[in-house]
Scaffold this active site. Sequence first.
Site, PDB file in Angstrom:
ATOM      1  N   TYR A   1       0.824  -1.210   0.000  1.00  0.00           N
ATOM      2  CA  TYR A   1       0.000   0.000   0.000  1.00  0.00           C
ATOM      3  C   TYR A   1       0.864   1.268   0.000  1.00  0.00           C
ATOM      4  CZ  TYR A   1      -4.292  -2.591   0.981  1.00  0.00           C
ATOM      5  OH  TYR A   1      -5.370  -3.428   0.909  1.00  0.00           O
TER       6      TYR A   1
ATOM      7  N   LYS B   1       3.833 -13.973   5.796  1.00  0.00           N
ATOM      8  CA  LYS B   1       4.085 -15.021   4.803  1.00  0.00           C
ATOM      9  C   LYS B   1       5.605 -15.101   4.638  1.00  0.00           C
ATOM     10  CE  LYS B   1       2.403 -17.862   1.640  1.00  0.00           C
ATOM     11  NZ  LYS B   1       1.480 -18.967   1.866  1.00  0.00           N
TER      12      LYS B   1
ATOM     13  N   ASP C   1      -2.166 -17.626   5.313  1.00  0.00           N
ATOM     14  CA  ASP C   1      -3.202 -18.505   4.750  1.00  0.00           C
ATOM     15  C   ASP C   1      -3.762 -19.430   5.832  1.00  0.00           C
ATOM     16  OD1 ASP C   1      -0.573 -19.298   4.595  1.00  0.00           O
ATOM     17  OD2 ASP C   1      -0.726 -20.331   2.695  1.00  0.00           O
TER      18      ASP C   1
ATOM     19  N   ASP D   1      -5.665  -5.679   6.018  1.00  0.00           N
ATOM     20  CA  ASP D   1      -6.883  -5.232   5.345  1.00  0.00           C
ATOM     21  C   ASP D   1      -7.797  -6.425   5.066  1.00  0.00           C
ATOM     22  OD1 ASP D   1      -8.658  -3.580   4.117  1.00  0.00           O
ATOM     23  OD2 ASP D   1      -7.485  -3.240   2.315  1.00  0.00           O
TER      24      ASP D   1
END
Length: 358
Positions: free
Chosen positions: A123, A190, A223, A247
């Site tokens: 972002y 991640k 995930d 988000d």
Amino acid sequence: MYNITLIPGDGTGPEITEATKKVLEATGVSINWDIQEAGIDVYEKEGTPLPQRVIDSIKRNKVALKGPVTTPVGTGFRSVNVTLRQTLDLYCNLRPSRIFKGVRTRYENVDIVIVRENTEDLYAGIEFEKDSEGSKQLIELIKKLTGKTIRSDSGISIKPISVFGTERIVRFAFEYARKNKRRKVTAVHKANIMKYSDGLFLETARNVALNYPDIEFEDRIVDNMCMQLVQKPELYDVLVLPNLYGDIVSDLAAGLIGGLGIAPGANLGEEYAVFEPVHGSAPKYKGLNKVNPLAMILSGVMMLRHIGEISAAERLEKAISDVISEGKNVTYDLKPYPDDPTAVGTSQFADAIINSMK
Ligand code: NAD
């Protein structure tokens, strides 16, 4: 008397803002609203969706309450929301997700607080358009530095994650946990795939955690985190995440507690605070007096706490809880079926909350 910037936003923003304003005024807290229009309609009139006067107003008042603002997808102006967060260095996006008594959800016991980093990651707004001079040069440079080939017809977004940005957001999560008597902080990442960005986030989070031995710390790959939240959300408490995952996971968390209509948020920095719902401008419902104003009203409750009006915040929260529990004067999204004919409109829902406070 508090001076507070009020940004109604666009789409359904003005309707929920009007409802929120009257509910907050009914608490008896005296607020002088500095109303500042921003968003897609302002873009047409003033050539920018976020005029400097809006930023100046927040800098003056230090606190703002904001409705949602539309961001064109793919092309057009940059997100007002992202620009505001970066310009005012509102580095923390705090999104509490807990089930209110009486809300219809598949879950019973959810009380999660999302602490999302708000200024870095994908972002950051560092992007290179397909076929631009910048993307061509970048593709060449990457080939030279790494030997890796990026297809020439690619667009590129850069993902910066810093030690500084991570330290302050993880510290915020632990300080919040301590202050609010929460038991655990989970860092979400991640790092197995993005070793130098998410890996750095994780390593930094682990280092910060050493300073808070009184609070449990763990990490989850994003995930797996999504699956865990759907299966056993009661195991999680405070989550700290880089911007993009924060988000996405906060919408997931909103789904656990009954939907975006009741998910509030705050953007916090060292100097300024901007309170706004998690949801967007829901433009298809614009002008219909239909959507749920609670996400913004609950953002207002967070704002009342922020300015020290604790008893007003508690009274309002109780009134909200009572109206939801009764289940009568609520918007369509809190009824058993979306087309329930007994659903009330945005402003009637607000009136019911006001009556319940009397
Ligand atoms: P959205 O959150 O506006 O709406 C998605 C769906 O959620 C709606 O169709 C509706 O079914 C439901 N919903 C949302 N708010 C609700 C409410 N108050 N009451 C009941 N149901 C509600 O998401 P979107 O359609 O992806 O985005 C619309 C626009 O909003 C986009 O331009 C997006 O960029 C922008 N946006 C702005 C903000 C912000 O201002 N902070 C945040 C997210 C999205």
